[in-house]
Structure formats: C-alpha cells, structure tokens
Design a protein around this motif. Structure first.
Motif, PDB file in Angstrom:
ATOM      1  N   PRO A  12       1.115  34.821 -12.618  1.00  0.00           N
ATOM      2  CA  PRO A  12       0.974  34.932 -14.076  1.00  0.00           C
ATOM      3  C   PRO A  12      -0.485  34.713 -14.479  1.00  0.00           C
ATOM      4  CG  PRO A  12       2.721  33.375 -13.471  1.00  0.00           C
ATOM      5  CD  PRO A  12       1.893  33.626 -12.249  1.00  0.00           C
ATOM      6  N   ALA A  13      -1.039  35.682 -15.186  1.00  0.00           N
ATOM      7  CA  ALA A  13      -2.441  35.578 -15.621  1.00  0.00           C
ATOM      8  C   ALA A  13      -2.599  36.204 -17.006  1.00  0.00           C
ATOM      9  CB  ALA A  13      -3.354  36.275 -14.608  1.00  0.00           C
ATOM     10  N   ALA A  14      -1.549  36.091 -17.830  1.00  0.00           N
ATOM     11  CA  ALA A  14      -1.545  36.784 -19.125  1.00  0.00           C
ATOM     12  C   ALA A  14      -1.875  35.866 -20.299  1.00  0.00           C
ATOM     13  CB  ALA A  14      -0.175  37.426 -19.359  1.00  0.00           C
ATOM     14  N   GLY A  17      -5.574  31.696 -22.965  1.00  0.00           N
ATOM     15  CA  GLY A  17      -6.763  30.946 -22.559  1.00  0.00           C
ATOM     16  C   GLY A  17      -7.496  30.339 -23.744  1.00  0.00           C
ATOM     17  N   THR A  18      -6.736  29.813 -24.696  1.00  0.00           N
ATOM     18  CA  THR A  18      -7.377  29.306 -25.920  1.00  0.00           C
ATOM     19  C   THR A  18      -8.340  28.152 -25.629  1.00  0.00           C
ATOM     20  OG1 THR A  18      -5.346  28.069 -26.282  1.00  0.00           O
ATOM     21  CG2 THR A  18      -5.660  29.988 -27.633  1.00  0.00           C
ATOM     22  N   ARG A  19      -8.062  27.406 -24.554  1.00  0.00           N
ATOM     23  CA  ARG A  19      -8.972  26.287 -24.255  1.00  0.00           C
ATOM     24  C   ARG A  19     -10.316  26.783 -23.738  1.00  0.00           C
ATOM     25  NH1 ARG A  19      -5.237  23.417 -20.275  1.00  0.00           N
ATOM     26  NH2 ARG A  19      -4.528  25.572 -20.134  1.00  0.00           N
ATOM     27  N   LYS A  29     -10.051  34.004 -18.217  1.00  0.00           N
ATOM     28  CA  LYS A  29     -10.444  32.763 -17.527  1.00  0.00           C
ATOM     29  C   LYS A  29     -10.231  32.889 -16.022  1.00  0.00           C
ATOM     30  CE  LYS A  29      -5.982  30.661 -18.579  1.00  0.00           C
ATOM     31  NZ  LYS A  29      -5.230  29.514 -19.002  1.00  0.00           N
ATOM     32  N   GLU A  30      -9.228  33.708 -15.623  1.00  0.00           N
ATOM     33  CA  GLU A  30      -8.942  33.891 -14.191  1.00  0.00           C
ATOM     34  C   GLU A  30     -10.093  34.589 -13.463  1.00  0.00           C
ATOM     35  OE1 GLU A  30      -6.941  34.827 -16.714  1.00  0.00           O
ATOM     36  OE2 GLU A  30      -5.151  33.579 -16.528  1.00  0.00           O
ATOM     37  N   LYS A 110       4.991  34.644 -24.465  1.00  0.00           N
ATOM     38  CA  LYS A 110       6.103  33.740 -24.766  1.00  0.00           C
ATOM     39  C   LYS A 110       6.298  32.708 -23.665  1.00  0.00           C
ATOM     40  CE  LYS A 110       8.782  37.122 -27.413  1.00  0.00           C
ATOM     41  NZ  LYS A 110      10.008  37.949 -27.270  1.00  0.00           N
ATOM     42  N   GLY A 111       5.210  32.304 -23.051  1.00  0.00           N
ATOM     43  CA  GLY A 111       5.276  31.201 -22.104  1.00  0.00           C
ATOM     44  C   GLY A 111       5.376  31.629 -20.653  1.00  0.00           C
ATOM     45  N   LEU A 112       5.237  30.610 -19.781  1.00  0.00           N
ATOM     46  CA  LEU A 112       5.205  30.847 -18.339  1.00  0.00           C
ATOM     47  C   LEU A 112       6.522  31.438 -17.833  1.00  0.00           C
ATOM     48  CD1 LEU A 112       3.704  30.533 -15.690  1.00  0.00           C
ATOM     49  CD2 LEU A 112       4.419  28.136 -15.629  1.00  0.00           C
ATOM     50  N   ALA A 115       6.586  35.010 -18.639  1.00  0.00           N
ATOM     51  CA  ALA A 115       5.648  35.755 -17.773  1.00  0.00           C
ATOM     52  C   ALA A 115       6.301  36.044 -16.428  1.00  0.00           C
ATOM     53  CB  ALA A 115       4.359  34.955 -17.584  1.00  0.00           C
ATOM     54  N   ASP A 134      -4.667  30.643 -12.913  1.00  0.00           N
ATOM     55  CA  ASP A 134      -5.868  29.915 -13.338  1.00  0.00           C
ATOM     56  C   ASP A 134      -6.069  28.632 -12.532  1.00  0.00           C
ATOM     57  OD1 ASP A 134      -3.872  28.314 -14.319  1.00  0.00           O
ATOM     58  OD2 ASP A 134      -4.638  28.213 -16.374  1.00  0.00           O
TER      59      ASP A 134
HETATM   60  P1  UTP Z   1      -1.541  27.915 -19.353  1.00  0.00           P
HETATM   61  O1  UTP Z   1      -0.657  27.366 -20.380  1.00  0.00           O
HETATM   62  O2  UTP Z   1      -2.464  26.993 -18.630  1.00  0.00           O
HETATM   63  O3  UTP Z   1      -2.425  29.134 -19.903  1.00  0.00           O
HETATM   64  O4  UTP Z   1      -0.657  28.725 -18.315  1.00  0.00           O
HETATM   65  P2  UTP Z   1      -2.793  29.609 -21.358  1.00  0.00           P
HETATM   66  O5  UTP Z   1      -1.603  29.747 -22.224  1.00  0.00           O
HETATM   67  O6  UTP Z   1      -3.631  30.825 -21.109  1.00  0.00           O
HETATM   68  O7  UTP Z   1      -3.749  28.408 -21.823  1.00  0.00           O
HETATM   69  P3  UTP Z   1      -4.211  27.898 -23.253  1.00  0.00           P
HETATM   70  O8  UTP Z   1      -3.286  26.756 -23.523  1.00  0.00           O
HETATM   71  O9  UTP Z   1      -4.082  29.054 -24.225  1.00  0.00           O
HETATM   72  O10 UTP Z   1      -5.636  27.464 -23.047  1.00  0.00           O
HETATM   73  C1  UTP Z   1      -0.818  28.705 -16.901  1.00  0.00           C
HETATM   74  C2  UTP Z   1      -0.853  30.122 -16.322  1.00  0.00           C
HETATM   75  O11 UTP Z   1       0.225  30.903 -16.839  1.00  0.00           O
HETATM   76  C3  UTP Z   1      -0.254  32.083 -17.461  1.00  0.00           C
HETATM   77  C4  UTP Z   1      -1.719  31.797 -17.796  1.00  0.00           C
HETATM   78  O12 UTP Z   1      -2.478  33.007 -17.769  1.00  0.00           O
HETATM   79  C5  UTP Z   1      -2.137  30.846 -16.686  1.00  0.00           C
HETATM   80  O13 UTP Z   1      -2.615  31.530 -15.540  1.00  0.00           O
HETATM   81  N1  UTP Z   1       0.571  32.394 -18.660  1.00  0.00           N
HETATM   82  C6  UTP Z   1       0.820  31.432 -19.605  1.00  0.00           C
HETATM   83  C7  UTP Z   1       1.065  33.676 -18.812  1.00  0.00           C
HETATM   84  O14 UTP Z   1       0.867  34.562 -17.944  1.00  0.00           O
HETATM   85  N2  UTP Z   1       1.803  33.963 -19.943  1.00  0.00           N
HETATM   86  C8  UTP Z   1       2.069  33.027 -20.900  1.00  0.00           C
HETATM   87  O15 UTP Z   1       2.750  33.363 -21.911  1.00  0.00           O
HETATM   88  C9  UTP Z   1       1.558  31.726 -20.724  1.00  0.00           C
END
Ligand code: UTP
Length: 297
Positions: A12-14, A17-19, A29-30, A110-112, A115, A134
């Motif tokens: 999952p890399a979608a 990356g708000t941080r 970020k990846e 919509k979250g991990l 994904a 990431d």
């Molecule tokens: P994170 O929660 O660390 O990534 O998810 P995020 O949502 O990009 O971070 P912030 O909170 O906005 O900074 C861990 C991994 O899961 C992927 C992210 O790309 C990351 O590699 N992920 C997360 C998805 O692929 N889809 C999602 O909906 C959420």
C-alpha cells in the motif's frame, strides 16, 4: 504439512502523506531517498528477498512517480551503454527486472484495510504478504541491508497455516500510536496471538507473555508494518464497517480472521524505519550515515 506457498505481495502506497506536506503534494513520500535509493525500493527488495516476486503496489493520483521509477527506459539504457556507462544501464535494468510489479489505484483513501482490499482480484485465493510502502526494516548488522523479517513471516504461514504479523516491543507510553498484539511466546521470537487492539489506551493495551525468565515477563508488542495473510482476510475486510474517519481498519479484519483461523506474530528482525514523517526520515538517514562513517574508519 502445509500446502500454502506465498509468491505475491501487496504494497500500500496510496496514502495522502499529510505529515510530509508540502513535499508530498508532488513527491510521494515512498519516493523519498534514503542513501542511494528511494524508500519503496527497500520495500520491494524485502519482498523479493522473501520470494515474493509478484507485487501489486497500491497508488493514488499524483503517485505516478512510483510506476515511472520501476518502468524500464530502453532509450536511456542504450544511451548510457553507447557512452561507456554500461554498469549504470545494468543497474537501471536490475531495478525494473527484480520483480513483476503491477499497480492499482485506490480512488478514495479509506484507510489501510481498504487499500489492501484493492488487491483482492490480484491475489485470488492465494496467501500473500503486505508491506507498508513508507516503512523499511534495517537489519541490526547492516542498516542498508535487507531484513529477514519477511522471510520469517513467510515461513510461519507456510509451516503453521495461519496469517502472521511482525511485532516489536513498545513502551506503555507509546501503545496508543500502534496496533498492539496480546498472547504468548510459543518458541523463541514466535508468538500465538490471542488479542489485537488498534491504538489502545495504555491501561487497556494487551501484553505478550514471554518464555524467558520462567514465563513470568510480559511486554507490549506493536505491529511493525509487515504481514502475511491467508486469502480469508478479504472476506473479513469486505465485512468490516468503516470506523474513525470512514476508514476500514486492517486491525478489525485481522481480529475477525484470528477468531476463525488463528494468528501468529514474529519478532521483528532489525529496526523499523517509518519514514511517514520528517523525524522518521531523519532517523533513517542518520543511521545510514552512521553506518557509512563506521565503514570508512
Ligand atoms: P499511513 O497512515 O502512515 O499513511 O499509512 P498516510 O495516510 O499517507 O499518512 P498521513 O497520516 O496522511 O501522514 C501507512 C501506509 O499505508 C498506505 C500509505 O501510503 C502508507 O504507505 N495507505 C494508507 C494507503 O495506501 N491508503 C490509505 O487509505 C491509507
């Protein structure tokens, strides 16, 4: 004897990356470099080292730099070769050829759990690995090397016929940032999971009872960005209602899967390098620099 054999992985890399804003507006970020390669390459190399060479990377709009990075560029390779830079051309080819990489869009973040669900038709009814895009794992002995964590997870699923997650010890003060596992150690570094809680309050966080010291010691263990699952996970993800922020939590589906099929955890081999925020990236860069300095002394 198990018949489960894993060869596929979902990365999952979608995520937004708000941080990492504002950089993540244009640079996934990846794709941030640590040493001489982007984070996602470490992740792909971990999968390949564990025998998972069929890889699906879940991306979103604006993350096309990831497929571009792994795509071959024959014209560039020919130019490099013609100008005596054959080694550089071979290095580029190696990046493109180390795995069969496929891509799919997650249209809404919509979250991990959501994904991972995007990989359902790619995976079919086979077991598969999940590696967060990431985060990479540095072996203690060589921060730029490839950790054995994924291989241990694969061996656990193949030997024991259950899904498994990598875990690392975490202090009580930090449990509310992670998914946390409870249960008991059944062999050195191998745990039977009885309970899983996403971001628990310290007082409610489960513990793992360790074999050492006559079985008396217990510790908190957090999920560490690497998993192997049976295909049964997908049915549980489909059934998982959206939770906080409308996100489908992977931990909820894992809990349901544990209740049906059992679940193991393995101790992380090395250090987790989560580059999801600037501090994590700085730590990863520092550890690699330290290692490079030690080598030149
Ligand atoms: P994170 O929660 O660390 O990534 O998810 P995020 O949502 O990009 O971070 P912030 O909170 O906005 O900074 C861990 C991994 O899961 C992927 C992210 O790309 C990351 O590699 N992920 C997360 C998805 O692929 N889809 C999602 O909906 C959420």
């Amino acid at each position: 004897m198990s018949t489960l054999r894993i060869r596929k992985a979902i990365i999952p890399a979608a995520g937004f990356g708000t941080r990492f804003l504002p950089i993540s507006k244009t640079v996934p970020k990846e794709m941030l470099p640590v040493g001489d390669k982007p984070v996602i390459q470490y992740v792909v190399e971990e999968a390949v080292a564990a025998g998972l060479t069929e890889i699906l990377i879940v991306i979103s709009r604006g993350k096309e730099a990831i497929p571009d990075y792994f795509a071959r560029n024959p014209e560039l390779e020919r130019r490099l070769e013609a100008s005596g830079k054959g080694a550089l051309a071979a290095g580029l080819r190696r990046i493109s050829e180390m795995a069969r990489i496929h891509y799919i869009y997650q249209h809404e973040m919509k979250g991990l759990g959501h994904a991972v669900l995007q990989g359902r038709s790619f995976v079919g009814d086979e077991p598969f690995g999940v590696l967060l895009g990431d985060t990479f794992i540095s072996p203690e002995t060589d921060p730029a090397g490839t950790s054995a964590t994924m291989s241990r997870l694969v061996a656990t699923l193949e030997d024991r016929n259950t899904s498994a997650v990598a875990v690392e010890p975490v202090s009580a003060g930090r449990v509310d940032r992670y998914g946390v596992a409870g249960g008991e150690e059944i062999a050195s570094g191998l745990f039977q999971v009885r309970e899983m809680v996403e971001k628990p309050e310290p007082a409610a966080a489960p513990v793992i009872r360790l074999l050492s010291d006559g079985g008396g010691e217990s510790r908190h263990y957090a999920f560490a960005a690497r998993y192997v699952f049976t295909s049964g996970l997908f049915a549980e993800l489909e059934r998982t209602p959206p939770g906080k922020n409308g996100e489908i939590q992977l931990t909820d589906a894992m809990t349901a899967l544990k209740d049906k099929e059992g679940f193991h955890a393995v101790a992380l081999d090395g250090t987790r390098r989560d580059i999801g925020d600037p501090e994590g990236l700085r730590n990863a860069l520092n550890s690699l620099e330290l290692e490079a300095n030690l080598r030149t002394v």
